[in-house]
Design an enzyme around this catalytic site. Structure first.
Site, PDB file in Angstrom:
ATOM      1  N   SER A 183       0.842  -1.194   0.000  1.00  0.00           N
ATOM      2  CA  SER A 183       0.000   0.000   0.000  1.00  0.00           C
ATOM      3  C   SER A 183       0.878   1.244   0.000  1.00  0.00           C
ATOM      4  O   SER A 183       2.048   1.206   0.420  1.00  0.00           O
ATOM      5  CB  SER A 183      -0.886   0.001   1.251  1.00  0.00           C
ATOM      6  OG  SER A 183      -1.498   1.260   1.453  1.00  0.00           O
TER       7      SER A 183
ATOM      8  N   TYR B 205      -3.362  -0.125   9.799  1.00  0.00           N
ATOM      9  CA  TYR B 205      -3.223  -0.557   8.405  1.00  0.00           C
ATOM     10  C   TYR B 205      -1.835  -0.233   7.878  1.00  0.00           C
ATOM     11  O   TYR B 205      -1.206  -1.053   7.205  1.00  0.00           O
ATOM     12  CB  TYR B 205      -4.295   0.145   7.579  1.00  0.00           C
ATOM     13  CG  TYR B 205      -4.359  -0.256   6.130  1.00  0.00           C
ATOM     14  CD1 TYR B 205      -4.966  -1.452   5.755  1.00  0.00           C
ATOM     15  CD2 TYR B 205      -3.844   0.567   5.131  1.00  0.00           C
ATOM     16  CE1 TYR B 205      -5.050  -1.823   4.414  1.00  0.00           C
ATOM     17  CE2 TYR B 205      -3.933   0.209   3.797  1.00  0.00           C
ATOM     18  CZ  TYR B 205      -4.531  -0.984   3.443  1.00  0.00           C
ATOM     19  OH  TYR B 205      -4.608  -1.348   2.125  1.00  0.00           O
TER      20      TYR B 205
END
Length: 278
Positions: A159, A172
């Site tokens: 990510s 996250y």
């Protein structure tokens, strides 16, 4: 006349691919792309109806596919899924670890602080993303090495939050940063112990509209939210990505065309990761 060199380098014909999170927006797009490239695709998810919908799309386009139900945090379920795939097709060549996501309790909202976040929520999102990548890599990777000539390809999903500080998403971000390191570590481990036929890489998608982030990035009328506008302002391409724009990178990393590529994280982000904002 077909280009035999390109076919040899980039076709996935005859290979068996497993994709966790294959019923999601990005995972589903990748699953369909693998099918178009010739792979037989096992679409894994927790929602049978959604997984079957992806399978039907792949079959409608001339591919082979089946749905398998498993939770990536449950090793026993993963082993049952692996055995079913091996019984059906006899091999596993590709693993795409696309399962993951965030949970609200591990997100620092504007009216909260880091000190308010329960550590259990942090552990949950790290488990979903990082452990949910580690366990499938163990279970399905074992099938790749259990051959006379070990061969296989694992592609993890990183990510932008692994390499740039993105506000709010603390759990996250930590999990995805862990996936970057795990990708490099496992690439070295498998190559040194089993040879150059086993490779581990990752892609780092930029910003794509999915189920979990739609309400954060878009207003109800489809216009950009304040957060969505900030992202577009820091993306040189000036737009969000389309799920299909991940396909060529994933297919390349799974194919013979990348046979000397190992342990890399490839951004597919419209330039977000390189732009300073100035």
């Amino acid at each position: 006349m077909p280009n035999l060199i390109l076919d040899r380098l980039f076709s996935l014909q005859g290979q068996v691919a497993v994709i966790t999170g294959g019923s999601g927006v990005l995972g589903g797009a990748i699953a369909r792309g693998l099918g178009l490239a010739g792979a037989r695709v096992a679409v894994m998810g927790r929602n049978e109806a959604r997984a079957e919908a992806v399978v039907k799309d792949i079959i409608a386009n001339g591919g082979e596919s089946l749905a398998v139900l498993a939770d990536v945090s449950d090793r026993a379920q993963l082993e049952v899924a692996r055995d079913a795939i091996l019984q059906h097709w006899g091999q596993i060549d590709i693993l795409i670890n696309a399962a993951g996501g965030n949970i609200p309790a591990a997100t620092i909202t504007p009216d909260a602080t880091f000190f308010d976040m329960p550590h259990a929520a942090f552990e949950q999102v790290v488990s979903l993303n990082l452990v949910g990548t580690l366990l499938p890599s163990q279970v399905f990777g074992e099938a790749m090495v259990d051959k006379n000539q070990p061969r296989g390809c694992i592609v993890n999903i990183s990510s932008m939050s692994a390499i740039r500080v993105i506000s709010r998403v603390v759990g996250y971000s930590a999990a995805k940063a862990g996936i970057d390191n795990f990708t490099r570590w496992l690439a070295v481990e498998l190559a040194q112990k089993y040879g150059d036929g086993l490779r581990v890489n990752a892609i780092a998608p930029g910003f794509f509209i999915g189920e979990q982030n739609r309400d954060l990035l878009l207003n109800p009328d489809g216009s950009l939210s304040d957060r969505g506008q900030k992202i577009i302002d820091h993306t040189p391409a000036g737009r969000f990505g389309e799920p299909e724009e991940l396909l060529s990178t994933v297919i390349w990393l799974c194919s013979a065309g990348s046979s000397f590529i190992n342990g890399v994280v490839v951004p597919v982000d419209g330039g977000f990761s390189i732009y300073s904002g100035v």
